[in-house]
Design a protein around this motif. Structure first.
Motif, mmCIF file in Angstrom:
data_model
loop_
_atom_site.group_PDB
_atom_site.id
_atom_site.type_symbol
_atom_site.label_atom_id
_atom_site.label_comp_id
_atom_site.label_asym_id
_atom_site.label_seq_id
_atom_site.Cartn_x
_atom_site.Cartn_y
_atom_site.Cartn_z
ATOM 1 N N GLY A 167 0.788 -1.216 0.000
ATOM 2 C CA GLY A 167 0.000 0.000 0.000
ATOM 3 C C GLY A 167 0.822 1.269 0.000
ATOM 4 O O GLY A 167 0.431 2.268 -0.584
ATOM 5 N N THR A 177 -5.688 -1.779 2.319
ATOM 6 C CA THR A 177 -5.531 -2.107 3.726
ATOM 7 C C THR A 177 -6.249 -3.427 3.974
ATOM 8 O O THR A 177 -7.038 -3.886 3.139
ATOM 9 C CB THR A 177 -6.145 -1.026 4.642
ATOM 10 O OG1 THR A 177 -7.578 -1.032 4.485
ATOM 11 C CG2 THR A 177 -5.602 0.354 4.314
ATOM 12 N N ARG A 232 -7.620 -3.784 7.179
ATOM 13 C CA ARG A 232 -8.391 -3.474 8.377
ATOM 14 C C ARG A 232 -9.874 -3.386 8.027
ATOM 15 O O ARG A 232 -10.296 -3.730 6.931
ATOM 16 C CB ARG A 232 -7.915 -2.132 8.943
ATOM 17 C CG ARG A 232 -8.121 -1.000 7.967
ATOM 18 C CD ARG A 232 -7.599 0.312 8.455
ATOM 19 N NE ARG A 232 -7.701 1.290 7.371
ATOM 20 C CZ ARG A 232 -6.744 2.118 7.028
ATOM 21 N NH1 ARG A 232 -5.599 2.098 7.650
ATOM 22 N NH2 ARG A 232 -6.919 2.974 6.049
ATOM 23 N N ALA A 272 -7.091 6.785 8.303
ATOM 24 C CA ALA A 272 -7.605 5.651 7.538
ATOM 25 C C ALA A 272 -8.308 6.095 6.257
ATOM 26 O O ALA A 272 -8.229 5.426 5.225
ATOM 27 C CB ALA A 272 -8.564 4.830 8.401
#
Length: 651
Positions: free
Chosen positions: A301, A342, A344, A524
């Motif tokens: 990323g 990501t 998450r 984020a």
């Protein structure tokens, strides 16, 4: 050599740069070599019983190795082994690889050499059974490339042949004396053409291949028109309308073309490099499309790429039709990869909330040196004009990101807002300055609006002005900064485009935004920029999606108390030390937070305590227990975002 033969202006226009070998292998290995190696390992497992059977029979017969004169009478095990090995060698020789922005051919060269290495391992199995030469099937004709630069395909052609000679010599196959191998012949798979458009504006059709790899041009949306021209950019966006967002970077068009090849079953796996901005904003929409029709199975990323002339942070993205089930992110196995690269909680799914709109704005875009020193402005402020108008009407304090994170610079803005040229001319000294120092550059600007209204800031943000005009103060944050900082700016101050202004003047909002919860959300939802890899705050993604809590009066009062304390402590620290900056103070705060037992004697301990108490108050306002882990924060905020969005839709 490749960069030197390209005219610097054309290199800039195409974003062409040499790709380091480590980055090439980080793409080529998982995309191309890994599945082939796994295929070969499965092949070897199938061969092992046959090899064991042959060796056992050979030992019993006391023959040692199998010689040429015995070939026709070879036992069945050896025949099967040879047949299978040769079939796999032919398989390697049939692999095709396309680099649709081939440049100097580095991706194709590295792939060719790695295929030779794998082929050598396969050939060794047969060589161990007999002393006859085992043929090599890898050939430069397997590699295809597209590049708009005429030199690129010529260099790639030469590079592939040099690599071919090197590889064959290393395995004892002399190509120089082999009359059956014409060296340096033109490879038909290397095409000098625009990879995106034909001359008539239609989309260029890529050749089919098993794999696509490459490093498409790094060229941001803002530079596309100046580098490629209005006509080309307009045609490109029209041709890809509905597939690539209008504000997306140039590299996104390669991602979409590759995705289409996958969807049409014209390629099996893809691995491309882009700047790390591919993960956010309009760019991310191409990754969203990839996830809808296939899957990202490997990604980096955010990876440094510091070659001369291209000091950026990059993302690497590998994707297929969903066949690959093992996923890798930043070198670690993960269960899922989101379209923002990501693993998450996928907060990319967060909705923009109506309640947060028309509150946050990117600051003014000047497009010219409208910012002037305070010393010069003060000499103008009370200078009379024949019209009777005061120069104070058009001279405003001005703040950019550096003024917030470092020190105020006593900078002002010549601001004619939305005045006509005749109205602006009433302010003699400011107008004369703009006419002398700004007009010559603006009238030469490609942008029609900037050229026509040369005395005005290019984007004067009337909506922002209206939102903050009746506030005694408003909140501001740098768009790009190492630490996410929110500060108060007084009425009349104009924020620069390097900042985001938030039209709120209450301590409660300031406290929520300054909390760890909003910081985590903004990290984020935002992207990162530059060599320093600093977080970028985008008001549409970071602010407009953020769900504020519904606190009780007591909870709101507690947040306000610690928000005031936070601001007071920061001001105290800045005033105490003339050399202090907010960046420096927060650098020290970061170091203090890393200590197992932060010392109350530390000079920023009061700030540390204020942040902790603010975080506690904000967390409790959400109805959650303090403290929370990062994933718990993001998960809770995402769920609340969905809830708020449903409420707004139903209401």
């Amino acid at each position: 050599m490749f960069e030197q033969v390209i005219d610097p202006s054309k290199r800039s226009a195409t974003g062409a740069h040499y790709t380091p070998a480590t980055d090439i292998l980080a793409v080529v290995e998982p995309v191309i070599l890994q599945p082939l190696k796994e295929e070969w390992l499965a092949f070897k497992e199938e061969l092992e019983p046959l090899i064991k059977d042959f060796v056992e029979k050979d030992r019993k017969q006391g023959k040692g190795h199998f010689y040429e004169q015995d070939f026709d009478s070879a036992n069945e095990a050896k025949k099967v082994i040879k047949q299978k090995v040769l079939s796999f060698l032919e398989r390697l020789g049939s692999i095709t690889v396309l680099d649709p922005a081939c440049g100097s051919g580095n991706f194709l060269y590295m792939t060719q050499q790695r295929l030779f290495e794998l082929e050598s391992e396969v050939r060794a199995v047969l060589q161990n059974l007999e002393r006859l030469p085992v043929p090599s099937y890898i050939h430069p004709r397997q590699f295809k490339g597209i590049d708009v630069n005429e030199y690129s395909t010529e260099i790639t052609n030469m590079v592939l042949w040099i690599g071919y000679i090197q590889a064959r010599n290393s395995i004892g196959l002399d190509v120089i004396t082999d009359p059956n191998i014409p060296l340096l012949q033109d490879l038909e798979g290397l095409i000098n053409h625009d990879a995106l458009l034909n001359e008539d504006g239609s989309i260029y059709e890529w050749p089919e291949a098993d794999f696509i790899v490459g490093n498409p041009p790094f060229l941001g949306d803002k530079k596309m028109r100046s580098e490629l021209g209005d006509t080309y950019v307009d045609t490109l966006r029209k041709s890809f309308e509905g597939r690539v967002a209008g504000g997306a970077d140039l590299v996104c068009y390669w991602f979409e073309k590759a995705r289409e090849q996958l969807e049409l079953h014209k390629v099996k796996r893809v691995g491309l490099i882009a700047t790390n901005s591919i993960r956010g904003g309009k760019n991310k929409e191409v990754l969203d499309r990839i996830q809808k029709t296939g899957n990202i199975f490997m990604a980096w990323g955010d990876r440094p790429w510091l070659e001369e002339g291209a000091a950026v942070r990059i993302s690497m993205v590998a994707f297929d039709d969903g066949t690959e089930k093992r996923l890798s992110l930043d070198g670690q196995e993960v269960n899922s990869i989101n379209s923002d690269l990501t693993s998450r909680i996928d907060i990319a799914k967060a909705k923009r909330l109506v309640s947060n709109q028309h509150l946050a704005f990117q600051g003014i875009i000047k497009s010219g040196p409208f910012d002037v020193s305070g010393e010069l402005v003060r000499s103008w402020l009370d200078e009379p004009n024949p019209s009777g108008y005061s120069n104070r009407d058009v001279l405003k304090p001005f703040v950019n990101g550096i003024n917030i994170t470092r020190k105020p610079s006593d900078t002002w803005l010549i601001d004619f807002n939305q005045m006509t040229e005749e109205e602006a001319a009433n302010y003699i000294l400011p107008f004369s300055y703009v006419e002398t120092y700004i007009k010559p550059k603006r009238v030469a600007n490609r942008d029609k609006t900037a050229k026509t209204y040369w005395w005005l800031s290019h984007r004067s943000r009337p909506d922002m002005r209206k939102a903050i005009e009746n506030l005694e103060r408003f909140i501001c944050t740098p768009r790009v900064a190492k630490h996410r900082l929110f500060v108060w700016l007084p009425q009349g101050t104009l924020p620069d485009s390097a900042t985001v202004a938030i039209a709120k003047d209450d301590d409660y909002t300031f406290g929520i935004l300054s909390s760890r919860l909003h910081e985590m959300w903004s990290l984020a939802k935002g992207t990162r920029l530059g060599v320093g890899n600093d977080p970028r705050y985008t008001h549409t993604t970071c602010f407009e999606t953020f769900p504020f809590p519904y606190p009780t009066n007591k909870q709101k009062t507690e947040i306000e108390k610690w928000a005031k304390q936070l601001d007071n402590v920061r001001n105290y620290l800045l005033n105490k030390d003339p050399k202090a900056t907010l960046t420096g103070i927060y650098n020290e705060l970061s170091e203090l937070r890393e200590q197992e037992k932060p010392s109350p004697s530390h000079k920023v301990y009061s700030l540390y305590h204020a942040h902790n108490m603010l975080d506690k108050a904000v967390t409790e306002a959400y109805g959650w227990d303090y403290p929370l882990g990062d994933e718990e924060i993001l998960s809770g905020l995402l769920e609340l975002n969905f809830e708020r969005a449903r409420e707004e839709f139903e209401g």
